[in-house]
Design an enzyme around this catalytic site. Structure first.
Site, PDB file in Angstrom:
ATOM      1  N   LYS A  13      -4.428  -1.611   7.362  1.00  0.00           N
ATOM      2  CA  LYS A  13      -3.365  -2.307   8.114  1.00  0.00           C
ATOM      3  C   LYS A  13      -3.018  -1.521   9.382  1.00  0.00           C
ATOM      4  O   LYS A  13      -2.951  -2.081  10.473  1.00  0.00           O
ATOM      5  CB  LYS A  13      -2.092  -2.457   7.244  1.00  0.00           C
ATOM      6  CG  LYS A  13      -2.310  -3.205   5.942  1.00  0.00           C
ATOM      7  CD  LYS A  13      -1.031  -3.348   5.129  1.00  0.00           C
ATOM      8  CE  LYS A  13      -0.461  -2.058   4.599  1.00  0.00           C
ATOM      9  NZ  LYS A  13      -1.291  -1.387   3.576  1.00  0.00           N
ATOM     10  N   ARG A  88       7.058  -6.734   1.498  1.00  0.00           N
ATOM     11  CA  ARG A  88       6.289  -6.232   0.360  1.00  0.00           C
ATOM     12  C   ARG A  88       6.785  -6.789  -0.954  1.00  0.00           C
ATOM     13  O   ARG A  88       6.225  -6.459  -2.004  1.00  0.00           O
ATOM     14  CB  ARG A  88       6.457  -4.722   0.309  1.00  0.00           C
ATOM     15  CG  ARG A  88       5.257  -3.937   0.754  1.00  0.00           C
ATOM     16  CD  ARG A  88       5.694  -2.492   0.775  1.00  0.00           C
ATOM     17  NE  ARG A  88       4.621  -1.581   0.612  1.00  0.00           N
ATOM     18  CZ  ARG A  88       4.062  -0.918   1.629  1.00  0.00           C
ATOM     19  NH1 ARG A  88       4.416  -1.144   2.859  1.00  0.00           N
ATOM     20  NH2 ARG A  88       3.124  -0.041   1.374  1.00  0.00           N
ATOM     21  N   ARG A 127      -7.928  10.262   4.485  1.00  0.00           N
ATOM     22  CA  ARG A 127      -7.189   9.898   5.704  1.00  0.00           C
ATOM     23  C   ARG A 127      -6.414  11.071   6.313  1.00  0.00           C
ATOM     24  O   ARG A 127      -5.804  11.868   5.615  1.00  0.00           O
ATOM     25  CB  ARG A 127      -6.187   8.787   5.382  1.00  0.00           C
ATOM     26  CG  ARG A 127      -5.257   8.547   6.565  1.00  0.00           C
ATOM     27  CD  ARG A 127      -4.294   7.431   6.404  1.00  0.00           C
ATOM     28  NE  ARG A 127      -3.691   7.366   5.106  1.00  0.00           N
ATOM     29  CZ  ARG A 127      -3.089   6.286   4.653  1.00  0.00           C
ATOM     30  NH1 ARG A 127      -3.040   5.199   5.392  1.00  0.00           N
ATOM     31  NH2 ARG A 127      -2.545   6.277   3.465  1.00  0.00           N
ATOM     32  N   ARG A 160      -1.611  15.157   7.099  1.00  0.00           N
ATOM     33  CA  ARG A 160      -1.957  14.300   5.955  1.00  0.00           C
ATOM     34  C   ARG A 160      -0.667  13.908   5.250  1.00  0.00           C
ATOM     35  O   ARG A 160       0.302  14.665   5.259  1.00  0.00           O
ATOM     36  CB  ARG A 160      -2.887  15.039   4.990  1.00  0.00           C
ATOM     37  CG  ARG A 160      -4.253  15.256   5.612  1.00  0.00           C
ATOM     38  CD  ARG A 160      -5.266  15.882   4.683  1.00  0.00           C
ATOM     39  NE  ARG A 160      -6.431  16.277   5.453  1.00  0.00           N
ATOM     40  CZ  ARG A 160      -7.604  15.626   5.450  1.00  0.00           C
ATOM     41  NH1 ARG A 160      -7.785  14.579   4.671  1.00  0.00           N
ATOM     42  NH2 ARG A 160      -8.607  16.031   6.210  1.00  0.00           N
ATOM     43  N   ARG A 172       1.039   3.381  -6.194  1.00  0.00           N
ATOM     44  CA  ARG A 172       1.147   2.494  -5.019  1.00  0.00           C
ATOM     45  C   ARG A 172       0.372   1.202  -5.243  1.00  0.00           C
ATOM     46  O   ARG A 172       0.817   0.109  -4.875  1.00  0.00           O
ATOM     47  CB  ARG A 172       0.635   3.221  -3.767  1.00  0.00           C
ATOM     48  CG  ARG A 172       1.612   4.279  -3.262  1.00  0.00           C
ATOM     49  CD  ARG A 172       0.960   5.322  -2.373  1.00  0.00           C
ATOM     50  NE  ARG A 172       0.398   4.777  -1.153  1.00  0.00           N
ATOM     51  CZ  ARG A 172      -0.444   5.433  -0.353  1.00  0.00           C
ATOM     52  NH1 ARG A 172      -0.810   6.684  -0.674  1.00  0.00           N
ATOM     53  NH2 ARG A 172      -0.909   4.888   0.725  1.00  0.00           N
TER      54      ARG A 172
HETATM   55  P1  AP5 Z   1      -5.099   2.745   7.194  1.00  0.00           P
HETATM   56  O1  AP5 Z   1      -5.309   1.857   8.356  1.00  0.00           O
HETATM   57  O2  AP5 Z   1      -4.288   3.966   7.371  1.00  0.00           O
HETATM   58  O3  AP5 Z   1      -4.606   1.896   5.929  1.00  0.00           O
HETATM   59  P2  AP5 Z   1      -3.201   1.193   5.624  1.00  0.00           P
HETATM   60  O4  AP5 Z   1      -3.482  -0.167   5.105  1.00  0.00           O
HETATM   61  O5  AP5 Z   1      -2.288   1.329   6.789  1.00  0.00           O
HETATM   62  O6  AP5 Z   1      -2.753   2.084   4.395  1.00  0.00           O
HETATM   63  P3  AP5 Z   1      -1.351   2.753   4.047  1.00  0.00           P
HETATM   64  O7  AP5 Z   1      -1.637   3.821   3.031  1.00  0.00           O
HETATM   65  O8  AP5 Z   1      -0.607   3.141   5.284  1.00  0.00           O
HETATM   66  O9  AP5 Z   1      -0.622   1.594   3.348  1.00  0.00           O
HETATM   67  P4  AP5 Z   1       0.555   1.710   2.416  1.00  0.00           P
HETATM   68  O10 AP5 Z   1       0.932   0.315   2.329  1.00  0.00           O
HETATM   69  O11 AP5 Z   1       0.309   2.393   1.123  1.00  0.00           O
HETATM   70  O12 AP5 Z   1       1.546   2.747   3.159  1.00  0.00           O
HETATM   71  P5  AP5 Z   1       2.849   2.545   4.070  1.00  0.00           P
HETATM   72  O13 AP5 Z   1       2.871   3.621   5.066  1.00  0.00           O
HETATM   73  O14 AP5 Z   1       2.919   1.147   4.526  1.00  0.00           O
HETATM   74  O15 AP5 Z   1      -6.579   3.164   6.658  1.00  0.00           O
HETATM   75  C1  AP5 Z   1      -6.726   4.082   5.591  1.00  0.00           C
HETATM   76  C2  AP5 Z   1      -7.897   5.034   5.902  1.00  0.00           C
HETATM   77  O16 AP5 Z   1      -9.119   4.290   5.873  1.00  0.00           O
HETATM   78  C3  AP5 Z   1      -7.837   5.690   7.283  1.00  0.00           C
HETATM   79  O17 AP5 Z   1      -8.298   7.010   7.177  1.00  0.00           O
HETATM   80  C4  AP5 Z   1      -8.785   4.836   8.159  1.00  0.00           C
HETATM   81  O18 AP5 Z   1      -9.393   5.616   9.176  1.00  0.00           O
HETATM   82  C5  AP5 Z   1      -9.814   4.363   7.124  1.00  0.00           C
HETATM   83  N1  AP5 Z   1     -10.314   3.015   7.399  1.00  0.00           N
HETATM   84  C6  AP5 Z   1      -9.613   1.948   7.863  1.00  0.00           C
HETATM   85  N2  AP5 Z   1     -10.417   0.860   7.970  1.00  0.00           N
HETATM   86  C7  AP5 Z   1     -11.639   1.262   7.542  1.00  0.00           C
HETATM   87  C8  AP5 Z   1     -12.896   0.586   7.396  1.00  0.00           C
HETATM   88  N3  AP5 Z   1     -13.034  -0.696   7.721  1.00  0.00           N
HETATM   89  N4  AP5 Z   1     -13.955   1.299   6.915  1.00  0.00           N
HETATM   90  C9  AP5 Z   1     -13.812   2.614   6.583  1.00  0.00           C
HETATM   91  N5  AP5 Z   1     -12.646   3.303   6.689  1.00  0.00           N
HETATM   92  C10 AP5 Z   1     -11.572   2.627   7.169  1.00  0.00           C
HETATM   93  O19 AP5 Z   1       4.002   2.766   3.018  1.00  0.00           O
HETATM   94  C11 AP5 Z   1       4.225   4.049   2.458  1.00  0.00           C
HETATM   95  C12 AP5 Z   1       5.402   3.994   1.489  1.00  0.00           C
HETATM   96  O20 AP5 Z   1       6.591   3.623   2.198  1.00  0.00           O
HETATM   97  C13 AP5 Z   1       5.292   2.965   0.350  1.00  0.00           C
HETATM   98  O21 AP5 Z   1       4.559   3.477  -0.749  1.00  0.00           O
HETATM   99  C14 AP5 Z   1       6.763   2.740   0.029  1.00  0.00           C
HETATM  100  O22 AP5 Z   1       7.291   3.796  -0.732  1.00  0.00           O
HETATM  101  C15 AP5 Z   1       7.430   2.772   1.399  1.00  0.00           C
HETATM  102  N6  AP5 Z   1       7.473   1.437   2.050  1.00  0.00           N
HETATM  103  C16 AP5 Z   1       6.861   1.059   3.202  1.00  0.00           C
HETATM  104  N7  AP5 Z   1       7.125  -0.229   3.492  1.00  0.00           N
HETATM  105  C17 AP5 Z   1       7.938  -0.676   2.496  1.00  0.00           C
HETATM  106  C18 AP5 Z   1       8.537  -1.930   2.220  1.00  0.00           C
HETATM  107  N8  AP5 Z   1       8.360  -2.998   3.041  1.00  0.00           N
HETATM  108  N9  AP5 Z   1       9.277  -2.046   1.094  1.00  0.00           N
HETATM  109  C19 AP5 Z   1       9.488  -0.990   0.273  1.00  0.00           C
HETATM  110  N10 AP5 Z   1       8.940   0.224   0.455  1.00  0.00           N
HETATM  111  C20 AP5 Z   1       8.170   0.383   1.577  1.00  0.00           C
HETATM  112 MG    MG Z   2      -0.457   2.316   7.130  1.00  0.00          MG
END
Ligand code: AP5
Ligand code: MG
Length: 216
Positions: A13, A88, A127, A160, A172
């Site tokens: 994402k 979410r 990552r 990280r 997660r």
């Molecule tokens: P990346 O693009 O970083 O993936 P992402 O989908 O953004 O993954 P996240 O881990 O950020 O999602 P998340 O939903 O767990 O975390 P968030 O920060 O939103 O890609 C991942 C890796 O893969 C990178 O290294 C990239 O280079 C690589 N990659 C990408 N595409 C690729 C491809 N095609 N091929 C190969 N490699 C690839 O949330 C964190 C925490 O915050 C949650 O756990 C929760 O506690 C809280 N939170 C956030 N939003 C909410 C909400 N709305 N409600 C409640 N709690 C929330």
């Molecule tokens: Mg993200």
């Protein structure tokens, strides 16, 4: 363009959102990034969110809804935005719907990134991001062109996330399947959902998303 990106942890994402920002000049609204910033700044929200995030659980709907509503009022969201990681839960989706109608805005598309569960573990565990501009990298799949130097801003410090480990990822993922995946049915029924194969090359995935956005 008013868009939601939905997908499990590590689906890409954030990676795709940054490419959309570059092409469409609309802001990326990542609730994960906003919450991490609140944690880093030691705000009240950050204090409440830290332990929940470190464990891989979802922060309360009230907190996240308030952050997003406030952010949507900023001037740079007038012409569009990319919601990355919000909504979410169904409650957040309903809250967003109310916010948008109050602000006289309408959602254009919800794009789902579909990725195999096994690949998520690999993506999340490799990552890292630029400590200055937040550009995302991966130990295997996306390294900076010049080792140790960010392609985007030239910075040489990377970080990280504390929740990027195999145990927390399981929590997660469980949160995603229990609380977030029902949104796919919700947005499909509303006629807003488009799904994209998130397993290929980053540029090819962006092209698929771009084709959807061009037809929105
Ligand atoms: P990346 O693009 O970083 O993936 P992402 O989908 O953004 O993954 P996240 O881990 O950020 O999602 P998340 O939903 O767990 O975390 P968030 O920060 O939103 O890609 C991942 C890796 O893969 C990178 O290294 C990239 O280079 C690589 N990659 C990408 N595409 C690729 C491809 N095609 N091929 C190969 N490699 C690839 O949330 C964190 C925490 O915050 C949650 O756990 C929760 O506690 C809280 N939170 C956030 N939003 C909410 C909400 N709305 N409600 C409640 N709690 C929330
Ligand atoms: Mg993200």
């Amino acid at each position: 363009m008013k868009l939601i990106l939905v997908g499990p942890p590590g689906a890409g994402k954030g990676t795709q959102a940054k490419l959309i920002v570059d092409k469409y000049s609309i802001p990326q609204l990542s609730t994960g990034d906003m919450l991490r910033e609140a944690v880093a700044n030691g705000t009240d929200v950050g204090k409440k969110a830290k332990a929940v995030m470190d464990a891989g659980n979802l922060v309360s709907d009230d907190i996240v809804n308030a952050i997003v509503s406030e952010r949507l009022d900023q001037a740079d969201c007038k012409n569009g935005f990319i919601l990355d990681g919000f909504p979410r839960t169904l409650e957040q989706a309903e809250a967003l719907s109310g916010m948008l109608s109050d602000k006289d805005m309408r959602l254009d598309k919800v794009v789902e990134l579909k990725v195999n569960d096994e690949a998520l573990v690999e993506r999340v565990s490799g990552r890292y991001t630029c400590g200055n501009c937040g550009e995302g990298y991966h130990d295997t799949f996306k390294q900076p062109a010049k080792e140790g130097i960010c392609d985007r801003c030239g910075n040489s410090q990377f970080k990280r996330r504390p929740d990027d480990n195999a145990d927390t990822l399981r929590t997660r993922l469980m949160a995603y399947y229990k609380e977030t995946s029902p949104l796919l049915g919700y947005y499909f029924a509303k006629g807003d959902l488009k799904s994209v194969d998130g397993m290929g090359d980053i540029g090819d995935i962006f092209n698929s998303i771009d084709n959807i956005l061009k037809s929105a």
